[in-house]
Design a protein around this motif. Structure first.
Motif, mmCIF file in Angstrom:
data_model
loop_
_atom_site.group_PDB
_atom_site.id
_atom_site.type_symbol
_atom_site.label_atom_id
_atom_site.label_comp_id
_atom_site.label_asym_id
_atom_site.label_seq_id
_atom_site.Cartn_x
_atom_site.Cartn_y
_atom_site.Cartn_z
ATOM 1 N N UNK A 92 0.849 -1.192 0.000
ATOM 2 C CA UNK A 92 0.000 0.000 0.000
ATOM 3 C C UNK A 92 0.883 1.240 0.000
ATOM 4 N N UNK A 105 0.812 3.674 3.087
ATOM 5 C CA UNK A 105 1.258 3.214 4.402
ATOM 6 C C UNK A 105 2.784 3.170 4.452
ATOM 7 N N UNK A 106 3.295 3.205 5.669
ATOM 8 C CA UNK A 106 4.744 3.161 5.826
ATOM 9 C C UNK A 106 5.244 1.728 5.642
ATOM 10 N N UNK A 160 4.149 -0.271 8.629
ATOM 11 C CA UNK A 160 2.719 -0.566 8.563
ATOM 12 C C UNK A 160 2.449 -1.710 7.597
ATOM 13 N N UNK A 207 0.957 -5.168 8.601
ATOM 14 C CA UNK A 207 -0.368 -5.537 8.096
ATOM 15 C C UNK A 207 -0.339 -6.896 7.415
ATOM 16 N N UNK A 208 0.580 -7.068 6.495
ATOM 17 C CA UNK A 208 0.591 -8.335 5.752
ATOM 18 C C UNK A 208 0.944 -9.507 6.653
ATOM 19 N N UNK A 218 -9.034 -5.741 11.194
ATOM 20 C CA UNK A 218 -7.706 -5.483 10.615
ATOM 21 C C UNK A 218 -7.848 -4.763 9.273
ATOM 22 N N UNK A 232 -3.970 8.840 6.250
ATOM 23 C CA UNK A 232 -2.718 9.301 5.665
ATOM 24 C C UNK A 232 -2.938 10.081 4.370
ATOM 25 N N UNK A 269 -2.184 -5.874 -5.282
ATOM 26 C CA UNK A 269 -2.585 -6.142 -3.899
ATOM 27 C C UNK A 269 -3.705 -7.180 -3.822
#
Lengths: 215, 261, 222
Positions: free
Chosen positions: A89, A92-93, A96, A100-101, C7, C18, C80
């Protein structure tokens, strides 16, 4: 030894294009196999099919004991796929994304962070948004996610691309460790000298099939 | 309109049978539909008397009512075929291709007949109510059904993998079908300005002769609808056969690449 | 499964936090729709006050389509969708998570739009409880059905035009019921409002059930 990948006459269509046109291949568990061949011969499709992401039109395919023609779902959590696309993503950093994953697979945060550390993502880099990363750092982040999964089968599509010299050495070292730990590794690469030194075997691709199987 | 022309190109007898879109059955059906449509026109325009209240406008009835019935029937057929596709498609030998074609062909015919019904309905409404459109439940639901199935057809035309496309289309058809009662109910609640379902209300005005004309024309349009669906079904199948043959060539060509270098 | 849904929702909201696309682009657009209506109706305050509930819901409808669009653009970037398939998150959890995130964003948007109606159209909030109940149930239903169609348009190149065509006819009853309930809550009509909230709730339930069944097959290609 048990077969990690057992493909017989596999045909995979991308739209109407037969990306795999009757591929037959056999990879044993614990082997490190290099896929070789020019662009567009079906290496990427082969890797994605092994991950259970492509529907199989005809032929038989078994990966880690799962019959992919019957169910492509169960194999997925056991593989780690590093493709051309990095599955991250942008907003996101790095931290992150890795967290997340990892949590989508139920992996503990400490393991995820250890994996990030292992591929050289440390300190302030973890707080940088992925969209500000260089291509190489992006690949590293994607690699960290794959490492965190601890897959039984690694499927890597040109893993060396975009990495600097140090990063490539680091990757090769990582692959060796994984192979020593019993994982099966299948990867496509154009860095033949480097790749052949890591691989046990080479599968030569041509026209959507495996032409030669060199030990 | 029902041409039994055989394809010009030389093909084996076995393939020529499946290359045409007509068969004896549909040829007969087609002629029956054609003759009954002509008869409907004669009955509706000449034989049937003028209505006491609505005058010649009543003749719209013989077109409008049967057309909307065919449209509803076609969408019901699409919904049932879609449901069966999702439920049974995977286990069938043809992977549900047959059901998918039935759904697609029905939806196409349904959209055309809905358009016809909306146009004739608006004309009739203008004459009898003085407005083209009424915001009642049935009309609003029909309009929403029309737009939903236009979207459904757009989804079917997308250049994606056939299996993905069929599945998404089937889900879209089902969601739309589940939703239509909700549309109907909410609009009904909102306002019901005019009459109940047409036959029950118009029964009072429609007397023996008109009633049988309406019934006859309904049969004519239902036959036409079935004939159209059958032909669309076969055209879709021919397109798939063409694509499959292209596929065999593509695989051969793909393998031949190997020989080049 | 609840954990996985949370989640996904948390991730979507973090991305929104963000990037601020919804709050910085979609919400102003919603207000703009209200203002444009004022132009179209020649700033006839009486007419605007009367029409405010409907106009708010039209704003929600268009802003909602954009929010759903955005929510699924995120997932189709950079492969993704593949990664989600490779994860062990169930499609049901994914559906619930995404619907929750879209719903929350839309709810904030509705607050902005109702605020806009109060300021621009002189709307008076007579029954705040009814207003909130209608907003919550309407938004819930919208985001559930929106996510079904969002998943349907994943990987489709013409998504920008296809999604509204598919989604808007289907959400028409939400628009209708939401408007009736708001009319009561904003003291424009004296008809019962809670019936409509009930209907919105029923639709929410139906769409949640449909999404729970459909999301898995939609994510899987083939």
């Amino acid at each position: 030894m048990a077969a990690a990948i057992d493909f017989r006459d596999v045909v995979v269509l991308l739209g109407r294009f037969p990306a795999l046109a009757g591929a037959t291949a056999n990879v044993c568990e614990g082997e490190v196999v290099l896929l070789r061949g020019p662009n567009g011969v079906g290496k990427t499709t082969f890797l994605r099919t092994c991950a259970g992401l492509n529907a199989i039109t005809s032929g038989s395919a078994e990966v880690l004991g799962h019959d992919l023609t019957a169910d492509r779902n169960n194999v997925r959590r056991h593989v780690g796929l590093l493709g051309h696309r990095t599955h991250l993503y942008d907003e996101l950093t790095v931290g992150d994304n890795v967290r997340f994953w990892a949590s989508t697979l139920g992996i503990a945060e400490s393991d995820a962070m250890a994996a990030a550390d292992r591929v050289g993502l440390t300190g302030r880099l973890l707080d940088v948004e992925v969209q500000r990363l260089s291509a190489g750092q992006r690949r590293r982040t994607a690699l960290a996610v794959v490492v965190a999964r601890r897959p039984r089968l690694w499927l890597l599509d040109e893993p060396h691309a975009g990495l600097d010299h140090e990063g490539r050495d680091n990757l090769d070292e990582l692959l060796r460790q994984a192979a020593d730990a019993g994982a099966t590794i299948v990867f496509a690469s154009h860095e033949l000298d480097r790749a052949e030194s890591v691989a046990d075997r080479v599968l030569e691709f041509s026209g959507g099939r495996i032409e030669r199987d060199d030990p | 309109m029902v041409s039994a022309t055989k394809p010009e190109m030389p093909v084996s007898p076995r393939t020529s049978a499946r290359m045409a879109t007509s068969s004896v059955g549909t040829t007969v059906l087609g002629w029956l539909a054609f003759v009954s449509l002509v008869a409907t026109a004669v009955l509706g325009l000449v034989v049937s008397p003028r209505d006491v209240v609505t005058g010649d406008a009543v003749r719209f009835l013989y077109l409008h009512v049967p057309v909307i019935w065919v449209a509803y029937g076609a969408f019901i057929s699409c919904a049932i075929a879609s449901a069966l596709f999702l439920w049974k498609g995977k286990s069938r030998a043809d992977r549900g291709r047959h059901l998918d074609r039935v759904a697609g062909a029905s939806a196409e015919v349904g959209v055309v007949f809905t358009a016809l019904a909306l146009i004739t309905g608006a004309m009739w409404g203008r004459i009898t109510w003085g407005v083209y459109w009424q915001w009642d439940a049935r009309l609003t639901m029909t309009a929403m059904m029309f737009v939903s199935f236009l979207g459904y057809l757009a989804l079917r035309r997308l250049p994606t993998e056939p299996s993905v496309r069929s599945k998404r289309a089937a889900i879209a058809a089902l969601v739309s079908s589940v939703n239509l009662p909700l549309v109907h109910f909410s609009v009904d609640w909102w306002r019901t300005l005019h009459q109940e379902a047409s036959l029950s209300v118009d029964e009072a005005e429609i007397t023996g002769n008109m009633y049988s004309v309406l019934l006859f024309s309904s049969v004519a349009f239902v036959l036409t609808g079935i004939w159209l669906v059958a032909h669309r079904y076969r055209v879709i199948r021919l397109e798939e056969i063409r694509d499959d043959e292209g596929l065999e060539l593509a695989i051969a060509a793909r393998r031949a690449e190997a020989g080049v270098d | 499964m609840i954990r996985d849904a949370l989640l996904i929702a948390r991730k979507d909201l973090l991305i929104e936090w963000r990037s601020r696309v919804t709050i910085n682009q979609v919400a102003p657009l919603g207000l703009l729709i209200l203002i444009v209506f004022a132009f179209a109706f020649d700033a006839n305050r009486n007419l605007l006050t009367k029409g405010a509930p409907g106009l708010v819901w039209v704003g929600v409808l268009f802003a909602g389509v954009l929010t759903v669009q955005r929510s699924f653009t995120i997932e189709s970037a950079d492969g993704i969708t593949d990664a989600l398939r490779l994860s062990s998150i169930s499609p049901v959890a994914m559906f619930l998570g995404k619907a929750a995130a879209v719903g929350l964003q839309l709810f904030v948007l509705e607050i902005v739009l109702v605020g806009g109606a109060v300021v621009f159209f002189d709307s008076r909030i007579g029954d705040p409880v009814l207003l909130i109940a209608a907003a919550v149930t309407g938004t819930g239903g919208f985001s559930a059905i929106g996510c079904i169609y969002g998943a349907m348009s994943l990987g489709v190149r013409v998504r920008e035009t296809l999604l509204p065509l598919l989604l808007i006819p289907v959400v028409a009853p939400i628009l209708l019921a939401g408007t009736r309930a708001f009319e009561r809550a904003l003291d424009i009509s004296t008809q019962a409002g809670w019936n409509w909230v009930g209907l919105l709730g029923v639709m929410w339930g139906v769409y949640l059930a449909v999404g729970t069944l459909a999301f898995g097959p939609l994510l899987e290609d083939g």
